[in-house]
Design a protein around this motif. Structure first.
Motif, PDB file in Angstrom:
ATOM      1  N   VAL A 280      56.842  21.343  21.681  1.00 52.77           N
ATOM      2  CA  VAL A 280      56.402  20.041  21.158  1.00 52.77           C
ATOM      3  C   VAL A 280      56.472  18.979  22.263  1.00 52.77           C
ATOM      4  CG1 VAL A 280      57.010  18.203  19.506  1.00 52.77           C
ATOM      5  CG2 VAL A 280      57.063  20.601  18.785  1.00 52.77           C
ATOM      6  N   TYR A 281      57.523  19.045  23.058  1.00 51.50           N
ATOM      7  CA  TYR A 281      57.690  18.077  24.148  1.00 51.50           C
ATOM      8  C   TYR A 281      56.594  18.279  25.216  1.00 51.50           C
ATOM      9  CZ  TYR A 281      59.669  15.728  28.190  1.00 51.50           C
ATOM     10  OH  TYR A 281      59.830  14.935  29.287  1.00 51.50           O
ATOM     11  N   LEU A 282      56.357  19.541  25.598  1.00 48.55           N
ATOM     12  CA  LEU A 282      55.339  19.799  26.630  1.00 48.55           C
ATOM     13  C   LEU A 282      53.942  19.426  26.126  1.00 48.55           C
ATOM     14  CD1 LEU A 282      56.395  23.169  28.360  1.00 48.55           C
ATOM     15  CD2 LEU A 282      56.810  20.833  29.115  1.00 48.55           C
ATOM     16  N   ALA A 283      53.741  19.513  24.798  1.00 50.30           N
ATOM     17  CA  ALA A 283      52.438  19.134  24.223  1.00 50.30           C
ATOM     18  C   ALA A 283      52.342  17.617  24.017  1.00 50.30           C
ATOM     19  CB  ALA A 283      52.220  19.849  22.906  1.00 50.30           C
ATOM     20  N   LYS A 284      53.378  16.902  24.439  1.00 51.45           N
ATOM     21  CA  LYS A 284      53.445  15.437  24.357  1.00 51.45           C
ATOM     22  C   LYS A 284      53.353  14.938  22.905  1.00 51.45           C
ATOM     23  CE  LYS A 284      51.807  14.583  29.091  1.00 51.45           C
ATOM     24  NZ  LYS A 284      52.827  15.408  29.651  1.00 51.45           N
ATOM     25  N   GLN A 285      53.982  15.673  22.006  1.00 52.19           N
ATOM     26  CA  GLN A 285      54.046  15.245  20.600  1.00 52.19           C
ATOM     27  C   GLN A 285      55.420  14.666  20.269  1.00 52.19           C
ATOM     28  OE1 GLN A 285      51.354  15.229  18.586  1.00 52.19           O
ATOM     29  NE2 GLN A 285      50.127  16.079  20.244  1.00 52.19           N
ATOM     30  N   ALA A 286      56.254  14.513  21.288  1.00 55.30           N
ATOM     31  CA  ALA A 286      57.561  13.852  21.125  1.00 55.30           C
ATOM     32  C   ALA A 286      57.960  13.296  22.489  1.00 55.30           C
ATOM     33  CB  ALA A 286      58.608  14.851  20.638  1.00 55.30           C
ATOM     34  N   ALA A 287      58.761  12.219  22.463  1.00 53.83           N
ATOM     35  CA  ALA A 287      59.128  11.561  23.725  1.00 53.83           C
ATOM     36  C   ALA A 287      60.266  12.295  24.439  1.00 53.83           C
ATOM     37  CB  ALA A 287      59.524  10.113  23.443  1.00 53.83           C
ATOM     38  N   SER A 288      60.995  13.123  23.714  1.00 52.69           N
ATOM     39  CA  SER A 288      62.080  13.872  24.342  1.00 52.69           C
ATOM     40  C   SER A 288      62.258  15.193  23.584  1.00 52.69           C
ATOM     41  CB  SER A 288      63.388  13.079  24.279  1.00 52.69           C
ATOM     42  OG  SER A 288      63.816  12.996  22.923  1.00 52.69           O
ATOM     43  N   VAL A 289      62.996  16.104  24.193  1.00 50.44           N
ATOM     44  CA  VAL A 289      63.249  17.400  23.552  1.00 50.44           C
ATOM     45  C   VAL A 289      64.104  17.190  22.295  1.00 50.44           C
ATOM     46  CG1 VAL A 289      64.336  19.666  23.894  1.00 50.44           C
ATOM     47  CG2 VAL A 289      63.021  18.627  25.735  1.00 50.44           C
ATOM     48  N   GLU A 290      65.027  16.246  22.371  1.00 46.72           N
ATOM     49  CA  GLU A 290      65.902  15.960  21.215  1.00 46.72           C
ATOM     50  C   GLU A 290      65.078  15.430  20.041  1.00 46.72           C
ATOM     51  OE1 GLU A 290      66.541  14.857  24.395  1.00 46.72           O
ATOM     52  OE2 GLU A 290      67.894  16.567  24.686  1.00 46.72           O
ATOM     53  N   GLU A 291      64.164  14.524  20.355  1.00 51.29           N
ATOM     54  CA  GLU A 291      63.312  13.975  19.294  1.00 51.29           C
ATOM     55  C   GLU A 291      62.452  15.088  18.690  1.00 51.29           C
ATOM     56  OE1 GLU A 291      60.772  10.520  20.360  1.00 51.29           O
ATOM     57  OE2 GLU A 291      59.319  11.405  18.965  1.00 51.29           O
ATOM     58  N   ALA A 292      61.963  15.977  19.561  1.00 50.49           N
ATOM     59  CA  ALA A 292      61.134  17.092  19.083  1.00 50.49           C
ATOM     60  C   ALA A 292      61.937  17.969  18.127  1.00 50.49           C
ATOM     61  CB  ALA A 292      60.636  17.913  20.267  1.00 50.49           C
ATOM     62  N   LYS A 293      63.200  18.218  18.473  1.00 53.92           N
ATOM     63  CA  LYS A 293      64.024  19.085  17.620  1.00 53.92           C
ATOM     64  C   LYS A 293      64.246  18.432  16.251  1.00 53.92           C
ATOM     65  CE  LYS A 293      67.235  22.007  19.333  1.00 53.92           C
ATOM     66  NZ  LYS A 293      68.470  22.528  19.908  1.00 53.92           N
ATOM     67  N   ALA A 294      64.487  17.145  16.251  1.00 44.16           N
ATOM     68  CA  ALA A 294      64.696  16.436  14.987  1.00 44.16           C
ATOM     69  C   ALA A 294      63.435  16.515  14.129  1.00 44.16           C
ATOM     70  CB  ALA A 294      65.075  14.984  15.271  1.00 44.16           C
ATOM     71  N   LYS A 295      62.267  16.373  14.780  1.00 45.40           N
ATOM     72  CA  LYS A 295      61.006  16.442  14.028  1.00 45.40           C
ATOM     73  C   LYS A 295      60.780  17.832  13.452  1.00 45.40           C
ATOM     74  CE  LYS A 295      57.990  12.994  16.106  1.00 45.40           C
ATOM     75  NZ  LYS A 295      56.715  12.837  16.821  1.00 45.40           N
ATOM     76  N   LEU A 296      61.184  18.848  14.201  1.00 39.59           N
ATOM     77  CA  LEU A 296      61.025  20.228  13.709  1.00 39.59           C
ATOM     78  C   LEU A 296      61.887  20.459  12.472  1.00 39.59           C
ATOM     79  CD1 LEU A 296      61.001  22.177  17.109  1.00 39.59           C
ATOM     80  CD2 LEU A 296      59.079  21.897  15.551  1.00 39.59           C
ATOM     81  N   LYS A 297      63.116  19.930  12.534  1.00 41.41           N
ATOM     82  CA  LYS A 297      64.014  20.090  11.375  1.00 41.41           C
ATOM     83  C   LYS A 297      63.407  19.388  10.166  1.00 41.41           C
ATOM     84  CE  LYS A 297      68.349  20.617  13.890  1.00 41.41           C
ATOM     85  NZ  LYS A 297      69.526  19.923  14.408  1.00 41.41           N
ATOM     86  N   GLU A 298      62.773  18.258  10.423  1.00 43.59           N
ATOM     87  CA  GLU A 298      62.169  17.478   9.335  1.00 43.59           C
ATOM     88  C   GLU A 298      61.036  18.248   8.648  1.00 43.59           C
ATOM     89  OE1 GLU A 298      61.733  13.373  10.718  1.00 43.59           O
ATOM     90  OE2 GLU A 298      59.836  13.393   9.594  1.00 43.59           O
ATOM     91  N   VAL A 299      60.162  18.909   9.466  1.00 45.36           N
ATOM     92  CA  VAL A 299      59.035  19.619   8.824  1.00 45.36           C
ATOM     93  C   VAL A 299      59.487  20.900   8.116  1.00 45.36           C
ATOM     94  CG1 VAL A 299      57.144  18.665  10.179  1.00 45.36           C
ATOM     95  CG2 VAL A 299      58.281  20.732  10.998  1.00 45.36           C
ATOM     96  N   ILE A 300      60.675  21.384   8.471  1.00 42.01           N
ATOM     97  CA  ILE A 300      61.226  22.502   7.688  1.00 42.01           C
ATOM     98  C   ILE A 300      61.735  21.939   6.360  1.00 42.01           C
ATOM     99  CG2 ILE A 300      63.081  24.237   7.528  1.00 42.01           C
ATOM    100  CD1 ILE A 300      62.826  24.642  10.551  1.00 42.01           C
ATOM    101  N   ALA A 301      62.473  20.838   6.445  1.00 39.37           N
ATOM    102  CA  ALA A 301      63.086  20.252   5.247  1.00 39.37           C
ATOM    103  C   ALA A 301      62.043  19.738   4.251  1.00 39.37           C
ATOM    104  CB  ALA A 301      64.037  19.130   5.652  1.00 39.37           C
ATOM    105  N   ASN A 302      60.930  19.143   4.754  1.00 39.80           N
ATOM    106  CA  ASN A 302      59.970  18.571   3.801  1.00 39.80           C
ATOM    107  C   ASN A 302      58.842  19.543   3.412  1.00 39.80           C
ATOM    108  OD1 ASN A 302      58.140  18.517   5.932  1.00 39.80           O
ATOM    109  ND2 ASN A 302      58.387  16.333   6.336  1.00 39.80           N
ATOM    110  N   GLY A 303      58.942  20.799   3.880  1.00 38.91           N
ATOM    111  CA  GLY A 303      57.978  21.822   3.446  1.00 38.91           C
ATOM    112  C   GLY A 303      56.672  21.848   4.228  1.00 38.91           C
ATOM    113  N   LYS A 304      56.521  20.945   5.231  1.00 38.88           N
ATOM    114  CA  LYS A 304      55.243  20.914   5.960  1.00 38.88           C
ATOM    115  C   LYS A 304      55.032  22.167   6.818  1.00 38.88           C
ATOM    116  CE  LYS A 304      54.108  16.082   5.957  1.00 38.88           C
ATOM    117  NZ  LYS A 304      54.318  14.787   6.603  1.00 38.88           N
ATOM    118  N   ALA A 305      56.122  22.734   7.316  1.00 40.03           N
ATOM    119  CA  ALA A 305      56.002  23.941   8.142  1.00 40.03           C
ATOM    120  C   ALA A 305      55.527  25.120   7.283  1.00 40.03           C
ATOM    121  CB  ALA A 305      57.347  24.264   8.789  1.00 40.03           C
TER     122      ALA A 305
END
Ligand code: URA
Length: 433
Positions: A280-305
């Protein structure tokens, strides 16, 4: 130019030029250079190594030996993931929809497996109706629309690598860092990746058994990727026991679904979050690796994944209802428990043996022609660091035959049960940038 001079030059430890490497690879691919000279050349590389520049030239010579995927019509930064392979590695099936849910375009060309279980394509074909036979324009359309599509290997990608790998296999030159690194990277670059995240496995079930070897391979691949203008990083992850708890095609699809639901095994989740956050970070969809990880957890939690997985399956003609009801996946006739002979803590599980046991059940191909049984496999009820009582189940075989004593013996032989405390193994050893 004469091949014999290039063999001599490398044998004596000198660096080859771009033209010399091209000459060797082009000549070998079109049949002008015979196997015996290429064998000597590979052995000279084995002993004398190659500089990063030579490795990058070798990679590009192999990329340009055949077709290349043209992904220029796919919008965004295409990040590919590659794993050096292991037992129970269903990462792609969970990871691809996970990062696609965050807008990372995943345009994946995958293969069938010759190994313990099938490759990603075989696993996906455990989903009723799922098709990987889509043409390039449909493939591009689906990636742009859904951010994810998987296609079976088409075209004549890296024929030089195919020919050279087969030769290395019979001339004791597989195990050479410059040759492995250029072989893997040539396939990633020919498949059109802009950026690459590598999962280099280490341990008993991995191609590289020792951490320092795995690290050397990871560094070599990252250096090649970067010198060819691809943003590349590697994660070194454990393969001292199978990943997750399932080995077998339909069983692994089910486990990937559970992970996307937030109910999967811890190790698979941790690996997907680590690899995914870098993608996600290399694809420039997050400003940092940490932010990317938080976003990934979010899409698991909200069912989007999970939704992204359904959309992906539907788009490739599969039955997406298996996501809500995995019992619709192929199932085996017999469930057979492999019971512990004594009580204690599981201190090791030889991944290779579990893989071979799954193959004996029919989950993998012994030869290219073998048919895979998508339903069969093994579920590990106990992993390293877990307590077991005498007579308790270590693993469940999902079999289509009751005649599996050899498989039971092999699974039992893979487990070691000790009396003392056992520390769970580290999953992620290092990241290489
Ligand atoms: N895998 C590859 O693709 N190439 C090698 O050389 C070794 C493992």
């Amino acid at each position: 130019m004469r091949m014999v001079d290039l063999i001599e030059k490398k044998r004596d430890g000198h660096a080859l030029t771009k033209e010399e490497i091209r000459y060797a690879i082009e000549g070998y691919t079109n049949g002008d250079i015979p196997d015996y000279q290429m064998s000597a050349f590979a052995m000279a590389i084995f002993f004398q190594d190659m500089s990063t520049e030579e490795r990058a030239e070798l990679t590009m010579a192999m990329v340009e030996s055949g077709d290349q995927m043209n992904l220029s019509d796919v919008e965004g930064i295409k990040v590919d993931k590659h794993s050096t392979g292991g037992v129970g590695d269903k990462t792609t099936i969970a990871l691809a929809p996970l990062v696609a849910a965050l807008g990372v375009p995943v345009a994946k060309m995958s293969g069938r497996g010759l190994g313990h279980t099938g490759g990603t394509i075989d696993k996906l074909e455990a989903i009723p109706g799922f098709s990987v036979e889509i043409n390039t324009s449909e493939f591009t359309r689906l990636v742009n629309k859904n951010k994810l599509a998987v296609v079976g290997q088409t075209g004549n990608l890296t024929p030089a690598d195919k020919k050279l790998y087969a030769l290395r296999d019979v001339t004791a030159t597989v195990n050479s860092i410059p040759l492995i690194a250029s072989s893997i990277m040539s396939k990633k670059i020919a498949s059109g990746a802009d950026a690459i995240v590598l999962d280099v496995k280490t341990g008993s079930g991995a191609f590289m058994k020792e951490l320092d070897q795995s690290k050397e391979l990871a560094e070599a691949m990252v250096a090649i990727g970067k010198s060819l203008g691809r943003d590349t990083m590697a994660v070194i992850s454990d393969m001292n026991q199978p990943l997750g708890r399932t080995i077998g095609n339909a069983l692994e699809v089910k486990e990937a679904i559970e992970m996307l639901r937030g109910e999967g095994p811890e190790d698979l989740l941790e690996l997907c979050l680590t690899l995914g956050s870098h993608m996600v970070y290399l694809a420039k969809q997050a400003a940092s690796v940490e932010e990317a990880k938080a976003k990934l957890k979010e899409v698991i939690a909200n069912g989007k994944a999970l939704e992204a997985l359904k959309t992906f399956i539907e788009a490739q003609n599969g039955d997406a209802s298996i996501v809500d009801d995995p019992s619709k996946l192929p199932t085996a006739k017999y469930l057979i428990e492999v019971k512990a002979a004594k009580a204690g803590m599981v201190s090791s599980i030889v991944a290779d043996k579990i893989g071979t046991a799954a193959m004996l059940l029919g989950a993998g191909r012994a030869t290219k022609e073998s048919e895979i049984d998508l339903a069969v496999g093994i579920v590990l009820n106990k992993k390293i660091g877990e307590k077991v009582e005498a007579g308790e189940s270590l693993a469940t075989l999902h079999a289509n035959s009751e005649d599996v004593q050899n498989v039971i013996d092999m699974v039992l032989g893979a487990y070691t049960i000790s009396s003392g405390e056992v520390i769970k193994p580290t999953l992620i050893y290092e990241e290489i940038h």
